[in-house]
Design an enzyme around this catalytic site. Sequence first.
Site, mmCIF file in Angstrom:
data_model
loop_
_atom_site.group_PDB
_atom_site.id
_atom_site.type_symbol
_atom_site.label_atom_id
_atom_site.label_comp_id
_atom_site.label_asym_id
_atom_site.label_seq_id
_atom_site.Cartn_x
_atom_site.Cartn_y
_atom_site.Cartn_z
ATOM 1 N N PHE A 95 0.809 -1.216 0.000
ATOM 2 C CA PHE A 95 0.000 0.000 0.000
ATOM 3 C C PHE A 95 0.844 1.268 0.000
ATOM 4 O O PHE A 95 0.392 2.321 -0.437
ATOM 5 C CB PHE A 95 -0.939 0.022 1.225
ATOM 6 C CG PHE A 95 -0.259 0.325 2.539
ATOM 7 C CD1 PHE A 95 0.019 1.627 2.919
ATOM 8 C CD2 PHE A 95 0.115 -0.691 3.402
ATOM 9 C CE1 PHE A 95 0.646 1.913 4.133
ATOM 10 C CE2 PHE A 95 0.738 -0.429 4.605
ATOM 11 C CZ PHE A 95 1.006 0.886 4.971
ATOM 12 N N SER A 125 5.518 -7.222 4.351
ATOM 13 C CA SER A 125 6.084 -7.574 5.644
ATOM 14 C C SER A 125 6.890 -8.865 5.549
ATOM 15 O O SER A 125 6.676 -9.689 4.652
ATOM 16 C CB SER A 125 4.969 -7.743 6.677
ATOM 17 O OG SER A 125 4.191 -8.892 6.380
ATOM 18 N N CYS A 150 9.688 1.209 3.909
ATOM 19 C CA CYS A 150 10.616 0.209 4.422
ATOM 20 C C CYS A 150 12.025 0.745 4.563
ATOM 21 O O CYS A 150 12.867 0.105 5.200
ATOM 22 C CB CYS A 150 10.614 -1.035 3.534
ATOM 23 S SG CYS A 150 11.297 -0.742 1.883
#
Length: 501
Positions: free
Chosen positions: A154, A231, A286
């Site tokens: 996202f 993730s 990230c």
Amino acid sequence: MSDPNKPTLGHWINGRRVASETARRAAVFDPALGAATREVVLADATETAAAVEAARHAFEEWSQLSAARRQTVVFRFRELLNSRKEELARIITGEHGKAVSDAAAEVQRGLEVVDLATAFPHLTSGRYAQNVSTGVDVHSVRQPLGVVAVISPFNFPAMVPLWFTPIAIAVGNTVVLKPSERVPSAALWLAELWKAAGLPDGVFNVLQGDRVAVEALLHHPDVQAVSFVGSTPVARSIYESAARVGKRVQAFGGAKNHMLVLADADLDAAADQAVSGGFGSAGERCMAISVVLAEESIADELNARIQERAARLRVGDGRTDPDMGPLITRQHRDRVASYIDIAERDGATVLVDGRHCRVDGHENGFWLGPTLLDGVPTTSKAYEDEIFGPVLAVVRVKDLDEGLRLINSSQFGNGTAIFTNDGRAARRFEREVQVGMVGVNVPVPVPVSYFAFGGWKDSLLGDAPAYGPEGFAFFTRQKAVTSRWVTSTRSSLSMGFPEND
């Protein structure tokens, strides 16, 4: 239940928007308003199969087109994207919430990979060796894989798909993109742009969906490769599932990026970059800086400078171009805020507290202001876990040795940075740190497109980074051809292993 008053976003299959018959829908929110503004369909196995079949059928023609014709399409796409990038930025802001200038920067970084993709004939050319043995020549070629799946997160609705899809398409593959169901519109916009650039129907497809669509793609026999960003637990699951059935996999996981500030650093520059790296895009990236390791002698001074800068940041609706927008969902906002509670219970001091952030006129938005924590214990979950929000933890260290030890003991190895004016310390840091992407006085060291993006340890499952020369290698497979042209008088029977002469 579907809401007839909200527009519904469907798939893009075989060159057109497809209305879905599936009953499953998900709400798509405007995070600044805290309200659902549309719905997106969630694909079932039948719709997944239709998208893959369209891509499989298109591969037969697309992979056989000349490099010159494919290159022309990629160049047209590049020019269209460059001329309309502000439009895409506004779409991203409406669903993700990030500041529109941040969204524009995201598109620009994705555009760099499109630039790289236009050079694919050079980057996929083979090698040739003549007369390796008497009358024997060897050459190699790189050929496309077939149908490839891209599963994007996202937080970068345009940039991450652009890391993979232009390269995959340029070298002759066909693509099924599964964007995050939270930000479905950018993928459809890119699909329409590819069509306007002259891409044949079926070469680029968008499959809206959730885990059901992902599982169907992972197990579809015609999908040859999977590229995923998300993730670590999901990356590991995708890597293992896809590899088990023989697919190529790029699986990028989470991060806990440290920034080490030595006593000789320029503290104003370090403070500026800690705030930028920690709170940019509301920390939802990230490569965000989430831990500042400060040498003890300058920790208080650095804290004061970060605190002063963080307190001045403007939080608001991304369309007004503030410093920081909202978080993606209410649930994620609450999860990030819970880590501030954890840090406080574990003995940290909250120097800047974003838990009570409010924006006038947008009271229902998913707000969390910049947060600065000092003295976070390294045993705290607030230190160990990937938080993925605007929470910056300061940990005091004695020296470079302790800083390296803490960074290298992390389960993650995505990005890191050192701030110093000591070249020897910087050189030792870049050599010894166990992290895939390293910045020296650069807080978010995302490589330019002609160098590969990829971390170490739990930040990258496998060894296939994104873009750069490695990206072209991932989306092609090598074939080596050994040839000899001889007359019948030179032929002879030999049962031994071939030898060169």
